[in-house]
Design a protein around this motif. Structure first.
Motif, PDB file in Angstrom:
ATOM      1  N   ARG A  11       0.831  -1.209   0.000  1.00 49.80           N
ATOM      2  CA  ARG A  11       0.000   0.000   0.000  1.00 49.80           C
ATOM      3  C   ARG A  11       0.864   1.256   0.000  1.00 49.80           C
ATOM      4  O   ARG A  11       0.509   2.259  -0.629  1.00 49.80           O
ATOM      5  N   GLU A  12       1.980   1.219   0.710  1.00 46.40           N
ATOM      6  CA  GLU A  12       2.848   2.394   0.764  1.00 46.40           C
ATOM      7  C   GLU A  12       3.335   2.776  -0.633  1.00 46.40           C
ATOM      8  O   GLU A  12       3.451   3.962  -0.964  1.00 46.40           O
ATOM      9  N   MET A  13       3.612   1.764  -1.465  1.00 47.04           N
ATOM     10  CA  MET A  13       4.065   2.035  -2.825  1.00 47.04           C
ATOM     11  C   MET A  13       2.932   2.636  -3.655  1.00 47.04           C
ATOM     12  O   MET A  13       3.137   3.567  -4.449  1.00 47.04           O
ATOM     13  N   LEU A  14       1.712   2.128  -3.468  1.00 46.78           N
ATOM     14  CA  LEU A  14       0.567   2.665  -4.191  1.00 46.78           C
ATOM     15  C   LEU A  14       0.319   4.122  -3.820  1.00 46.78           C
ATOM     16  O   LEU A  14       0.063   4.976  -4.681  1.00 46.78           O
ATOM     17  N   GLU A  15       0.413   4.422  -2.535  1.00 51.37           N
ATOM     18  CA  GLU A  15       0.219   5.803  -2.088  1.00 51.37           C
ATOM     19  C   GLU A  15       1.303   6.712  -2.653  1.00 51.37           C
ATOM     20  O   GLU A  15       1.028   7.858  -3.037  1.00 51.37           O
ATOM     21  N   ASP A  16       2.527   6.199  -2.731  1.00 50.00           N
ATOM     22  CA  ASP A  16       3.627   6.988  -3.275  1.00 50.00           C
ATOM     23  C   ASP A  16       3.410   7.270  -4.756  1.00 50.00           C
ATOM     24  O   ASP A  16       3.628   8.394  -5.230  1.00 50.00           O
ATOM     25  N   LEU A  18       0.545   7.464  -6.358  1.00 51.32           N
ATOM     26  CA  LEU A  18      -0.534   8.442  -6.496  1.00 51.32           C
ATOM     27  C   LEU A  18      -0.094   9.832  -6.050  1.00 51.32           C
ATOM     28  O   LEU A  18      -0.510  10.838  -6.628  1.00 51.32           O
ATOM     29  N   ARG A  19       0.763   9.868  -5.038  1.00 55.82           N
ATOM     30  CA  ARG A  19       1.276  11.165  -4.574  1.00 55.82           C
ATOM     31  C   ARG A  19       2.104  11.834  -5.672  1.00 55.82           C
ATOM     32  O   ARG A  19       1.952  13.035  -5.943  1.00 55.82           O
ATOM     33  N   VAL A  20       2.970  11.058  -6.309  1.00 59.74           N
ATOM     34  CA  VAL A  20       3.785  11.585  -7.405  1.00 59.74           C
ATOM     35  C   VAL A  20       2.888  11.997  -8.577  1.00 59.74           C
ATOM     36  O   VAL A  20       3.046  13.072  -9.163  1.00 59.74           O
ATOM     37  N   ALA A  21       1.913  11.129  -8.925  1.00 64.24           N
ATOM     38  CA  ALA A  21       1.030  11.409 -10.055  1.00 64.24           C
ATOM     39  C   ALA A  21       0.214  12.675  -9.844  1.00 64.24           C
ATOM     40  O   ALA A  21      -0.122  13.376 -10.802  1.00 64.24           O
ATOM     41  N   SER A  22      -0.070  13.004  -8.595  1.00 62.17           N
ATOM     42  CA  SER A  22      -0.915  14.164  -8.302  1.00 62.17           C
ATOM     43  C   SER A  22      -0.246  15.490  -8.636  1.00 62.17           C
ATOM     44  O   SER A  22      -0.892  16.541  -8.609  1.00 62.17           O
ATOM     45  N   ARG A  23       1.045  15.435  -8.990  1.00 64.75           N
ATOM     46  CA  ARG A  23       1.733  16.643  -9.425  1.00 64.75           C
ATOM     47  C   ARG A  23       1.445  16.964 -10.885  1.00 64.75           C
ATOM     48  O   ARG A  23       1.981  17.948 -11.432  1.00 64.75           O
ATOM     49  N   ALA A  24       0.588  16.186 -11.532  1.00 58.82           N
ATOM     50  CA  ALA A  24       0.195  16.484 -12.908  1.00 58.82           C
ATOM     51  C   ALA A  24      -0.407  17.886 -12.974  1.00 58.82           C
ATOM     52  O   ALA A  24      -1.123  18.303 -12.066  1.00 58.82           O
ATOM     53  N   GLY A 137      -5.887  13.086 -18.380  1.00 54.19           N
ATOM     54  CA  GLY A 137      -4.983  12.259 -19.164  1.00 54.19           C
ATOM     55  C   GLY A 137      -3.542  12.365 -18.686  1.00 54.19           C
ATOM     56  O   GLY A 137      -2.806  11.375 -18.640  1.00 54.19           O
ATOM     57  N   MET A 138      -3.146  13.572 -18.300  1.00 45.46           N
ATOM     58  CA  MET A 138      -1.786  13.756 -17.787  1.00 45.46           C
ATOM     59  C   MET A 138      -1.616  13.054 -16.445  1.00 45.46           C
ATOM     60  O   MET A 138      -0.559  12.466 -16.158  1.00 45.46           O
ATOM     61  N   PHE A 139      -2.653  13.094 -15.625  1.00 50.02           N
ATOM     62  CA  PHE A 139      -2.612  12.384 -14.343  1.00 50.02           C
ATOM     63  C   PHE A 139      -2.489  10.874 -14.573  1.00 50.02           C
ATOM     64  O   PHE A 139      -1.682  10.199 -13.923  1.00 50.02           O
ATOM     65  N   LEU A 140      -3.281  10.331 -15.494  1.00 51.40           N
ATOM     66  CA  LEU A 140      -3.217   8.893 -15.783  1.00 51.40           C
ATOM     67  C   LEU A 140      -1.827   8.481 -16.242  1.00 51.40           C
ATOM     68  O   LEU A 140      -1.289   7.462 -15.804  1.00 51.40           O
ATOM     69  N   GLN A 141      -1.238   9.266 -17.136  1.00 50.74           N
ATOM     70  CA  GLN A 141       0.100   8.905 -17.590  1.00 50.74           C
ATOM     71  C   GLN A 141       1.121   9.036 -16.463  1.00 50.74           C
ATOM     72  O   GLN A 141       2.057   8.234 -16.380  1.00 50.74           O
ATOM     73  N   ALA A 146       5.068   6.647 -13.024  1.00 51.96           N
ATOM     74  CA  ALA A 146       5.515   6.441 -11.642  1.00 51.96           C
ATOM     75  C   ALA A 146       5.553   4.958 -11.301  1.00 51.96           C
ATOM     76  O   ALA A 146       6.441   4.486 -10.575  1.00 51.96           O
ATOM     77  N   ALA A 147       4.585   4.201 -11.818  1.00 50.48           N
ATOM     78  CA  ALA A 147       4.584   2.753 -11.595  1.00 50.48           C
ATOM     79  C   ALA A 147       5.799   2.100 -12.238  1.00 50.48           C
ATOM     80  O   ALA A 147       6.472   1.257 -11.620  1.00 50.48           O
ATOM     81  N   ARG A 148       6.125   2.481 -13.474  1.00 49.45           N
ATOM     82  CA  ARG A 148       7.290   1.896 -14.147  1.00 49.45           C
ATOM     83  C   ARG A 148       8.571   2.206 -13.392  1.00 49.45           C
ATOM     84  O   ARG A 148       9.474   1.371 -13.312  1.00 49.45           O
ATOM     85  N   ALA A 149       8.666   3.401 -12.826  1.00 46.75           N
ATOM     86  CA  ALA A 149       9.866   3.784 -12.080  1.00 46.75           C
ATOM     87  C   ALA A 149      10.068   2.906 -10.858  1.00 46.75           C
ATOM     88  O   ALA A 149      11.174   2.823 -10.323  1.00 46.75           O
ATOM     89  N   ARG A 150       9.011   2.229 -10.432  1.00 49.17           N
ATOM     90  CA  ARG A 150       9.077   1.359  -9.254  1.00 49.17           C
ATOM     91  C   ARG A 150       9.002  -0.123  -9.626  1.00 49.17           C
ATOM     92  O   ARG A 150       8.700  -0.968  -8.790  1.00 49.17           O
ATOM     93  N   GLY A 151       9.280  -0.424 -10.897  1.00 43.44           N
ATOM     94  CA  GLY A 151       9.327  -1.816 -11.334  1.00 43.44           C
ATOM     95  C   GLY A 151       7.988  -2.440 -11.633  1.00 43.44           C
ATOM     96  O   GLY A 151       7.891  -3.655 -11.825  1.00 43.44           O
ATOM     97  N   LEU A 152       6.939  -1.615 -11.693  1.00 43.85           N
ATOM     98  CA  LEU A 152       5.587  -2.108 -11.950  1.00 43.85           C
ATOM     99  C   LEU A 152       5.174  -1.804 -13.384  1.00 43.85           C
ATOM    100  O   LEU A 152       5.787  -0.990 -14.068  1.00 43.85           O
ATOM    101  N   HIS A 153       4.103  -2.461 -13.816  1.00 40.37           N
ATOM    102  CA  HIS A 153       3.518  -2.179 -15.121  1.00 40.37           C
ATOM    103  C   HIS A 153       2.032  -1.872 -14.943  1.00 40.37           C
ATOM    104  O   HIS A 153       1.445  -2.155 -13.892  1.00 40.37           O
ATOM    105  N   THR A 154       1.432  -1.327 -15.995  1.00 41.57           N
ATOM    106  CA  THR A 154       0.020  -0.962 -15.959  1.00 41.57           C
ATOM    107  C   THR A 154      -0.649  -1.303 -17.279  1.00 41.57           C
ATOM    108  O   THR A 154       0.013  -1.554 -18.280  1.00 41.57           O
ATOM    109  N   CYS A 155      -1.971  -1.258 -17.264  1.00 40.00           N
ATOM    110  CA  CYS A 155      -2.764  -1.323 -18.487  1.00 40.00           C
ATOM    111  C   CYS A 155      -3.989  -0.438 -18.296  1.00 40.00           C
ATOM    112  O   CYS A 155      -4.897  -0.798 -17.532  1.00 40.00           O
ATOM    113  N   PRO A 156      -4.037   0.729 -18.935  1.00 40.05           N
ATOM    114  CA  PRO A 156      -5.228   1.565 -18.831  1.00 40.05           C
ATOM    115  C   PRO A 156      -6.362   0.909 -19.606  1.00 40.05           C
ATOM    116  O   PRO A 156      -6.148   0.342 -20.678  1.00 40.05           O
TER     117      PRO A 156
END
Length: 213
Positions: A11-16, A18-24, A137-141, A146-156
């Protein structure tokens, strides 16, 4: 990515993320994004409910998207690109054009978040207008990067918009909240053949003009 490992995301990683993404950036700092973060039993309940509706022809027909993601009339080059990426994916999965059952199954995997441990549902207040959707759209990206920077992947996933009424009911969304899309998030399965798909991109010369005088 369209296949994920069952490995949990802290959860801490998820919050991080979203925190980074919120700077969109957003117009006059309105920050129009709202996120429902689903894991465990909550994610499974939503997936099961949507998948059941998707697989039932009568229920499926009763659910329509609330906004038009795609054009009402397709034309080149957009329809060509859409068809190509679809058949490229199905080719990797060895799904023939006539195999409607396997196509349905593959599309249905959207509603299981492709087995990712985290499902995200994004909503926006209905009073917000087109500019806020650009901000979104900028927030989603940002979430994806941010997920990739932490070794994760996504699929919108725009596929979730068809079942916005089920989502609103299951997640007890306020009436003023509109479903924008979903997103699978987790550790990609490196052995899954569908994750080897690399989509083509138009060259810069095809979409950019350089005007100097």
């Amino acid at each position: 990515m369209r296949a994920f490992l069952p490995r949990a995301v802290p959860r801490e990683m998820l919050e991080d993320i979203l925190r980074v993404a919120s700077r969109a950036p957003s117009g006059t700092n309105t920050q129009p994004w709202q996120v429902q973060v689903l894991t465990g039993a909550a994610k499974q309940r939503l997936s099961d409910r949507i998948l059941a509706a998707y697989l039932d022809p009568e229920q499926n027909a009763a659910h329509k998207e609330e906004y038009a993601y795609y054009p009402q009339q397709w034309q080149s080059p957009y329809i060509d690109r859409r068809r190509k990426v679809g058949w490229d994916l199905y080719g990797l999965l060895d799904i023939a054009k006539t195999d409607k059952a396997r196509m349905q199954h593959q599309h249905g995997r959207n509603y299981q978040f492709f087995d990712a441990p985290v499902g995200l549902i994004f909503t926006i207040d209905r009073v917000m207008q087109q500019g806020s959707w650009l901000d979104y759209g900028m927030f989603l990206q940002n979430v994806m990067i941010a997920a990739r920077a932490r070794g994760l992947h996504t699929c919108p996933q725009a596929a979730f918009t068809q079942f916005h009424r089920l989502i609103a009911e299951e997640l007890q969304l306020a009436p003023e909240q509109m479903v924008v899309c979903g997103m699978a998030l987790g550790y990609a399965d490196p052995e899954a053949v569908e994750n080897s798909l690399v989509t083509e991109r138009a060259s810069v010369a095809e979409f950019a003009r350089f005007i100097e005088s």
